[in-house]
Design a protein around this motif. Sequence first.
Motif, PDB file in Angstrom:
ATOM      1  N   SER A 131       9.372 -46.418  -3.802  1.00  0.00           N
ATOM      2  CA  SER A 131      10.155 -45.288  -4.284  1.00  0.00           C
ATOM      3  C   SER A 131      10.359 -45.392  -5.798  1.00  0.00           C
ATOM      4  N   ASN A 135       9.023 -42.840  -8.658  1.00  0.00           N
ATOM      5  CA  ASN A 135       9.888 -42.232  -9.679  1.00  0.00           C
ATOM      6  C   ASN A 135       9.323 -42.475 -11.072  1.00  0.00           C
ATOM      7  N   LYS A 138       6.477 -40.130 -11.534  1.00  0.00           N
ATOM      8  CA  LYS A 138       6.952 -38.761 -11.781  1.00  0.00           C
ATOM      9  C   LYS A 138       7.375 -38.608 -13.242  1.00  0.00           C
ATOM     10  N   LYS A 139       8.060 -39.650 -13.763  1.00  0.00           N
ATOM     11  CA  LYS A 139       8.491 -39.586 -15.156  1.00  0.00           C
ATOM     12  C   LYS A 139       7.280 -39.534 -16.090  1.00  0.00           C
TER      13      LYS A 139
END
Length: 163
Positions: A131, A135, A138-139
């Motif tokens: 996870s 993240n 995604k950043k």
Amino acid sequence: GEVQNMLEKFGADINKALLVKRKRLEMYTKASFKSSSQKIEHVWKTQQEQRQKLNQEYSEQFLAVFQQWDTDLKKAEEQEEKLVSIMRQQQKVFQQSRIVQNQRLKTVRQLYEQYIKSLEDLEKNHDSLLSGTQNELKKEMAMLQKKIMMETVSLSTSDLNHD
């Protein structure tokens, strides 16, 4: 003719600028993809190593218990054969063997429960790790998108300035 030449030069300049922007975009995309791939591969290898280590540890423990159990069973059989004629001694040995077998079985059950719990804990840890990695990705994708937008705005602004 002069207007035609100016338009052709202007078109060539735009094409060159677009080519440079496209190459830069390709470079950013490749770098981001390579970084993402390396991170995913690292996470996968780490998880694989942890699973292998956990499996190895418990395999060795199970093997030791099963070998002890097998040895205990062989001893019980030998003693049973020797003491066929003496009923009381035979019953005592059998009862002792049963107690040991129950203890070994209890140990196997406890090891199994510990193994399952450790495996669940490891999976929870891996899920949170994955996870976190998602993240981060995604950043990075958002930053890449922002760079692309800035390049696009920069291109649009430079196009307007050429006019």
